[in-house]
Design a protein around this motif. Sequence first.
Motif, PDB file in Angstrom:
ATOM      1  N   THR A 241      11.790   3.357 -22.236  1.00 55.37           N
ATOM      2  CA  THR A 241      13.446   3.404 -21.742  1.00 55.37           C
ATOM      3  C   THR A 241      13.572   2.915 -20.246  1.00 55.37           C
TER       4      THR A 241
ATOM      5  N   ALA B 237      17.014   3.206 -19.508  1.00 54.05           N
ATOM      6  CA  ALA B 237      18.207   4.067 -18.805  1.00 54.05           C
ATOM      7  C   ALA B 237      18.196   5.286 -20.545  1.00 54.05           C
ATOM      8  N   ARG B 238      19.674   5.966 -19.944  1.00 54.47           N
ATOM      9  CA  ARG B 238      19.590   7.154 -21.309  1.00 54.47           C
ATOM     10  C   ARG B 238      21.421   6.990 -21.341  1.00 54.47           C
ATOM     11  N   ALA B 239      21.628   7.534 -22.085  1.00 51.58           N
ATOM     12  CA  ALA B 239      23.665   8.173 -22.031  1.00 51.58           C
ATOM     13  C   ALA B 239      23.140   9.533 -22.438  1.00 51.58           C
TER      14      ALA B 239
ATOM     15  N   TYR C 248      25.263   8.496 -16.778  1.00 42.64           N
ATOM     16  CA  TYR C 248      23.607   7.086 -16.904  1.00 42.64           C
ATOM     17  C   TYR C 248      22.454   7.522 -16.209  1.00 42.64           C
TER      18      TYR C 248
ATOM     19  N   HIS D  77      25.671  -2.215 -21.489  1.00 44.68           N
ATOM     20  CA  HIS D  77      25.010  -1.324 -22.715  1.00 44.68           C
ATOM     21  C   HIS D  77      25.460   0.217 -22.918  1.00 44.68           C
ATOM     22  N   GLU D  78      24.593   0.711 -21.518  1.00 43.37           N
ATOM     23  CA  GLU D  78      24.848   2.171 -21.897  1.00 43.37           C
ATOM     24  C   GLU D  78      26.333   2.999 -21.225  1.00 43.37           C
ATOM     25  N   THR D  79      27.329   1.826 -20.892  1.00 48.81           N
ATOM     26  CA  THR D  79      28.478   2.461 -20.765  1.00 48.81           C
ATOM     27  C   THR D  79      29.522   2.189 -22.315  1.00 48.81           C
TER      28      THR D  79
ATOM     29  N   HIS E  91      28.265   3.753 -25.060  1.00 48.26           N
ATOM     30  CA  HIS E  91      28.358   5.188 -25.631  1.00 48.26           C
ATOM     31  C   HIS E  91      28.590   6.106 -24.903  1.00 48.26           C
TER      32      HIS E  91
ATOM     33  N   GLU F 206      23.604   1.406 -31.297  1.00 53.63           N
ATOM     34  CA  GLU F 206      22.104   1.055 -30.356  1.00 53.63           C
ATOM     35  C   GLU F 206      22.561  -0.524 -30.593  1.00 53.63           C
TER      36      GLU F 206
ATOM     37  N   GLN G 289      25.128  -6.785 -24.744  1.00 53.67           N
ATOM     38  CA  GLN G 289      23.809  -6.951 -24.066  1.00 53.67           C
ATOM     39  C   GLN G 289      23.615  -8.401 -22.743  1.00 53.67           C
TER      40      GLN G 289
END
Length: 751
Positions: A559, A561-563, A574, A594-596, A598, A608, A615
Motif C-alpha cells: 500500500t 497511502a491510507r486514509a 492521510y 485519490h486519497e482525498t 476517501h 476504491e 487517479q
Amino acid sequence: MLAAHPAQAEVKAGDILVIDQLGGTDGRGALFVIDPATGQRTILSDFGNAAQGSLGSSIASVAVFRCRAEERTEAANSESEAGNRNPDHCADGETIQIFVSDLFSGSGSILFKVDPNTGHRTLISDFSQGDIQGFLSYGLVVDAKGQVIVNLQTAGPDSRFQLVRIDPETDTRTLITDLLNPDQGAILPDRFITDLAVEHTGKILMGANINDTLAAGTAIFRINPSTGKRRLLSDFADAGQGPVAGLFSSAGLATEASRQILAITNGVLDENNNTIGGNFLLRVDRRTGQRTILSDFDNPAQGTLGQNIRGSVVEKYGKIIVSANDAVTGETTLLFRIDPETGQRDVLSDSANLDQGPLLSMAINYLAIVPNDDDAEDLSTFGFQQFQNAAAGNTAPAGTATIPGNASQLKQLESFQNIQSLFRPGNYKKINRILQNRPLAPTNVNLFSPAAYPNAAPMAPAGGPAPTEEQVAQMGIKYLEDQFPMNPSARRETAALFNNPDLVSKVPNPSLRAGLLGLAGTAGEPAIDFVLNAKTDAGLPKVRGIGFDANPWDPADTTVARALVDPNTQQVAYVFNPKYQNENPFQFSSIIAHETLHSDLPISTTEEVTALAIQSSIYLEQLAKHPEMAGDRTELTRRNNTNTLARLNSGAGTSLGLFASNNGKPILPGSQIQATSWFDQFANATGFGDTPGNPQLQAMLARMVNPGGIVPPNADFSMNTLNFIDQNSANLSKRELVRAALALQLNIQGR
C-alpha cells in the motif's frame, strides 16, 4: 502610474494584435500587442499620437503579412523599378507588414500600414478618392501574395457591399465581388459583411448578416478570388446545419490548420421573440457547412463567462484566442485562450489587471496574430526536450532518479523525432489512427511492474536522501513552468501556496506538499482547496494532515497511502508508506487526489475503484505535460505507469473508457494479465457497494465532464459514477493521450 505612451513592443512571431477602437490619445484608437506567454499588453501604435503618423478616427480591423525569408532577400537585392520589385511587396528587408483599416478618418476611409518596430503609420489607400471609392467596414485580410482584401460599402444611392483587392505598394484597386451582381451568385441586397478570412486554397470566406436580432440572412459564403463567384457554405438560419445564431459584427471568422472554419456568434430571436443561439465559438465543416459548438461562453463549465465576444485567431499550435467582455461585471475586456478540442477557456489577458499593461476599452473588435517565419516545430513545446534529455542520460534534479541512456531509449527518441508532425494542429487523422490501434504495447517493459511483465527488472523504491525543502522548491518551479507555460499568474499563485503557513502546518513534508500542488491545472485540483479549507459539520478542519508514517510499514505491505478517518470527529489524516519518501514529489500528486476522495467510512471496493479511475486519469494529464516522470525506474513510478497503461489502453475507438477495449484485446499487451478493459481487472474483487459521495468527487467529475454533458447531482461512489467516468474525459484531449503514450514508450506505429 502607467505612461501615456508606453515604449513600443518589438513585434515577434506569435504576438497577438488587438484593435482597441476607443483606446489611445483622445480615444482615436490604439493597436495593442499582447504577449502570448504572459498576456502583457503594450501599445504599438497610438492613433491619436501625431508623432506616429497620420491620426486615426475609428480604426476597425487589423491584418498581418509575413514575408518569407527568400522574398526578403530578393527584395533587399532588387531594384526599385516595378518590373524588378519583389512580387510579394516585401521591400527594404521587411519581415512583417501590418495593415489597419480606419472607417471614418479625414474625408473617408483609410488603409494604414504600421511599422512593426516603431508603430509609425503610413497611409496606403484613401477611399475618398481614386478608383472604387466608399467606406470600409469590418473585415480585413491579406492573401498569400501580400495583397490586401477589404470590405467596402460604396457611397451614393446605389450603395452596395463589395470585396476589393488592393496592391499596398501602388494602391491599385481591383473589384473581387459585388453582392448585387447576379453573375457572381445570389443577389444579397440586404446583407452587410461581418468579417473575412482566407483559406489555405486562397478562397475567401465571407460572413454576412442582416441585423443583430434575426438569424435569417446570416451565413458564411465562399468566394472564388479570381471570378468573385459566391457559394453559400453555411446558412445560420438552417437548424439542419447546426445551432441557429447570428454573426452581427462578430469579426470572428478564422481557419484552423485542419482547414476547418471558426465563427463567433451571438444570440438571435425566433418567431416568438425568444432568444435562441448564444455567445458561441462554432466550428464549421469546410465541406458541408455543418456547425458544432466548440465553446459556449454562457456555460461556466467551460471557463469564465463572456459576452459581446469579438474576434478569433488561431495560434501556431492550434489554441484559439478570442476577446470578450466579462459577463459578470460587463465592464472588463478579457482575452481568452481556448483549447481547440475541449473548448475550455483560460483568461490570457485581463484589462482590469494593470500589471499586464494599459487598459483595454470595451470596444475591442478585431484581432490578428503575427505568423511564424516558417512551419518549423518547437519540439520543447510538447515536452520533446525532456525526451531528448532522458535518452541522453541527463540527470534529474536532486532527490529524483536519473534516467540512463540506452539503445532502446535512443531508438524511441528517433521515433519521437520522426513523428513530430503528429502534433501539428491539423493532424487529427493520425492521432485518431494511433488511438484506434490501442491497446498499445510497451517497447520497454522496465518502465512497468513485474506483476504485469515478469521479464521486467525487479523494482525498488528511490534511493535517498530525500530532497530538501529548497530542492523541492526548485523542482516545483520547473514543474509549474511546464504545467502552465502560457499562464504566469497560475504559476505564481500555485508557487505561493508552497510556503502558505496553513498548508505547511498540515503538510510539513516538502515532497508531499509539492505533490499536492502538482494537482493544479488537473482534474485533481479540487483536492488542494479540500486539504486547506474543508471543515467537518462541527467546524473542525476536515484534514488533520498529510505525512509519511513515522513507523516503518511491513515490507510485504504494498500500500502506498491510507486514509485514516476518526469516527468521532470525522476528521481525516492521510499517511504514506515511508519507504517511498525519496520518490519524485510529483509521483504523489495523483495518489493524493485519490486519497482525498476517501473522507468518511465505510470505504467500499466501488469507492476504491472509482478513486483509482480518477487517479489514473490525472496521471495521464501529468505525463502529457511532464513526460520525463514516466522514465524514473523507481517502484512508485513503475506502479503508477502500470495502472495508467491499463487506463490508457481501455476504451473503444479513440475514446478513453473503463468497460471496453478495441476488438476486445487485453489492455496490457504482452502481459500475463489478460483483462480486456480497465474495469475487468477487478472482476474477482469483493466488497462492491455504493457509498456516499462528497464535494471533492463532485468537483473532480466537473473537470472531466464533456462539453454539453451534465455531472450527476450528488454523485456517489457507485456504478452510475463509474459509467459517467467511462463516458467523460474532457480533462484529456486526444493529443494528450498520444503524448502520454510517448512518455510511456509505447509502440504507436501500429506494428
